[in-house]
Design a protein around this motif. Sequence first.
Motif, short mmCIF file in Angstrom:
data_model
loop_
_atom_site.label_atom_id
_atom_site.label_comp_id
_atom_site.label_asym_id
_atom_site.label_seq_id
_atom_site.Cartn_x
_atom_site.Cartn_y
_atom_site.Cartn_z
N SER A 1 -16.39 -5.29 -9.31
CA SER A 1 -14.94 -5.35 -9.15
C SER A 1 -14.59 -6.79 -8.78
CB SER A 1 -14.47 -4.38 -8.07
OG SER A 1 -15.02 -4.71 -6.82
N ILE A 2 -13.58 -7.29 -9.45
CA ILE A 2 -13.17 -8.68 -9.27
C ILE A 2 -12.31 -8.81 -8.03
CG2 ILE A 2 -11.84 -10.57 -10.25
CD1 ILE A 2 -14.41 -10.14 -11.73
N TYR A 3 -12.65 -9.78 -7.18
CA TYR A 3 -11.77 -10.15 -6.07
C TYR A 3 -10.86 -11.30 -6.47
CZ TYR A 3 -10.14 -12.24 -1.77
OH TYR A 3 -9.34 -12.79 -0.81
N ARG A 4 -11.44 -12.30 -7.12
CA ARG A 4 -10.66 -13.49 -7.48
C ARG A 4 -11.25 -14.11 -8.74
NH1 ARG A 4 -10.56 -16.50 -2.52
NH2 ARG A 4 -12.60 -17.34 -3.04
N MET A 5 -10.40 -14.60 -9.60
CA MET A 5 -10.83 -15.34 -10.79
C MET A 5 -10.01 -16.61 -10.88
SD MET A 5 -11.40 -12.53 -13.83
CE MET A 5 -12.19 -13.70 -14.95
N TYR B 1 -14.44 -19.11 -13.21
CA TYR B 1 -15.31 -18.53 -12.20
C TYR B 1 -14.69 -17.23 -11.71
CZ TYR B 1 -12.66 -19.13 -7.87
OH TYR B 1 -11.73 -19.00 -6.87
N ALA B 2 -15.55 -16.39 -11.16
CA ALA B 2 -15.09 -15.13 -10.60
C ALA B 2 -15.89 -14.84 -9.34
CB ALA B 2 -15.27 -13.99 -11.59
N ARG B 3 -15.20 -14.34 -8.36
CA ARG B 3 -15.87 -13.82 -7.17
C ARG B 3 -15.71 -12.32 -7.20
NH1 ARG B 3 -18.17 -16.06 -2.95
NH2 ARG B 3 -17.29 -18.14 -3.26
#
Length: 116
Positions: free
Chosen positions: A29-33, A95-97
Amino acid sequence: VQLVESGGGLVPPGGSLRLSCAASGSGFSIYRMGWYRQAPGKERELVAHRTSGGSTNYADSVKGRFTISGDNAKNTVYLQMNSLKPEDTAVYYCYARANPGFAEHWGQGTQVTVSS
């Protein structure tokens, strides 16, 4: 998580480009991109990022010219770049966190060149 970028290229000063980045994989699940960029001889710097809740943050150098948006259902983020300047020339990295682990993931980068 795999990140695939598209949309880079050569554009004259004052022109526009739109970058896209799609995240794929399973069980995340993506938190930030967002986007970073790195120009020759310079350190990588944040351009803009967006949380899954829609909050955004921009580097001062791109405020008013770049807009980040996203589609949570598609795990995709976009960067609309207007009024491009030669100093925007760089490799742009998505990037993705993401969870699990709040891990950071990077794309391969796409070249943006602003030149007449």
